[in-house]
Structure formats: C-alpha cells, structure tokens
Design a protein around this motif. Structure first.
Motif, mmCIF file in Angstrom:
data_model
loop_
_atom_site.group_PDB
_atom_site.id
_atom_site.type_symbol
_atom_site.label_atom_id
_atom_site.label_comp_id
_atom_site.label_asym_id
_atom_site.label_seq_id
_atom_site.Cartn_x
_atom_site.Cartn_y
_atom_site.Cartn_z
ATOM 1 N N ASP A 144 52.543 -14.522 -13.471
ATOM 2 C CA ASP A 144 53.642 -13.888 -12.746
ATOM 3 C C ASP A 144 53.920 -14.644 -11.445
ATOM 4 N N LEU A 149 52.872 -2.360 -9.570
ATOM 5 C CA LEU A 149 52.906 -3.619 -8.824
ATOM 6 C C LEU A 149 52.621 -3.262 -7.372
ATOM 7 N N ASP A 154 53.016 -14.145 -8.498
ATOM 8 C CA ASP A 154 51.878 -14.240 -7.594
ATOM 9 C C ASP A 154 50.687 -14.973 -8.199
ATOM 10 N N VAL A 169 50.316 -7.716 -5.896
ATOM 11 C CA VAL A 169 51.478 -8.584 -5.672
ATOM 12 C C VAL A 169 51.769 -8.667 -4.179
ATOM 13 N N SER A 178 58.714 -8.630 -7.262
ATOM 14 C CA SER A 178 57.938 -8.680 -8.495
ATOM 15 C C SER A 178 58.564 -7.795 -9.566
ATOM 16 N N TRP A 228 61.393 -9.495 -11.144
ATOM 17 C CA TRP A 228 60.895 -10.557 -12.025
ATOM 18 C C TRP A 228 60.507 -9.970 -13.375
ATOM 19 N N TRP A 229 59.776 -8.851 -13.380
ATOM 20 C CA TRP A 229 59.376 -8.198 -14.631
ATOM 21 C C TRP A 229 60.593 -7.668 -15.392
#
Length: 155
Positions: free
Chosen positions: A122, A62, A124, A21, A27, A30-31
């Motif tokens: 995702d 990540l 990225d 990432v 990230s 986001w998850w």
C-alpha cells in the motif's frame, strides 16, 4: 446448571483488521481506487482512522500512526512476511488493474492446491498477499487460460 466448557471452535471469523497508515483519508482513497472499497462508516477525523468495508462485510481500519510503520515481520527462514492474505475472484483482472495503475506488486506464484498468489504494497509500504484458489473456484479449462494470461507476462 450451564456448562462453561467451550464446545468446538470458539472463533467464528475475523471481523476487523487494523493497518497502520500515515494519512487515513489518503489511504482510504487509495483503497477505493485500487480495490473498490467503500467506507463502512462516515470518516471522522477525530478518530484518526478510516474504516473501509470488504465485500464480505469485514472492516479494514486504516489507523493513523506516528513514527515508523512496520506491518511486516521476518520468519525463521528470513522471508519478510505479510500479516494477512486477501481472498479474491478473478485474480487476473485485479493483477492487471494494479499493474496498470502503478501499484507495487511482487511476482506471481502458483502455489498448487493453495492457489495463485501475489504480494502488493500500500501507500505506506504495508505488505499484503492476494490469493485465488483457482482449482476450487474455476473450471479446468478456465484455470489454464488464467495461468497462461498471468504467467505469460512473467516469462
């Protein structure tokens, strides 16, 4: 004298998966937002990775990466493959949630005895697969409702 010969399958499970990432903390959030994952350990910026915990205990690392992120590969038939498939329950709830929140999602596939799958990406551009083997996890009447819900949107 002990025997060094391996008895049966020597691999138990996958305990960690490493995902490249650009920004680990962004990230991680986001998850958290889209999948409800929590940090497995407190975030340490010096490690240049955020470690998230899946519901069965596996860790999703990540890892901050410089340069291009290339988490996919092309198979012999020319299809760009994902590196892993996540198993889920209530695939219809997750699919609806991701669509409602603007996550890039490819079309649903009914893979028969393998279950229902879809691909998502995702922040990225890493490609992942989602699967629920509904024939194992659900009663027959529920399977029909799930398929009607999921596949009626695609028609």
């Amino acid at each position: 004298m002990s025997s060094n010969k391996l008895q049966g399958n020597g691999l138990k499970c996958i305990c960690s998966v490493y995902v490249p990432v650009k920004d680990p903390i962004k990230s991680a959030h986001w998850w958290q937002q889209h999948f409800g994952l929590d940090f497995a350990v407190p975030f340490n910026p010096e490690e240049a990775q955020a470690i998230m915990k899946l519901s069965d205990g596996q860790w999703l690392h990540l890892v901050e990466t410089k340069g291009n992120i290339d988490n996919q590969f092309v198979n012999k038939a020319g299809y760009e493959m994902f590196r892993l498939t996540f198993e889920v329950r209530q695939i219809e709830v997750l699919h609806d949630h991701l669509l409602a929140n603007g996550v890039k999602v490819d079309e649903l596939k009914d893979r028969g005895s393998c279950g229902i799958n879809f691909v998502f990406y995702d922040l990225d551009g890493n490609k992942f697969d989602i699967n629920e083997n509904v024939s194992v996890q659900r009663e027959p009447e529920e399977i029909d409702k799930v398929k009607q819900h999921l596949f009626s949107h695609a028609r």
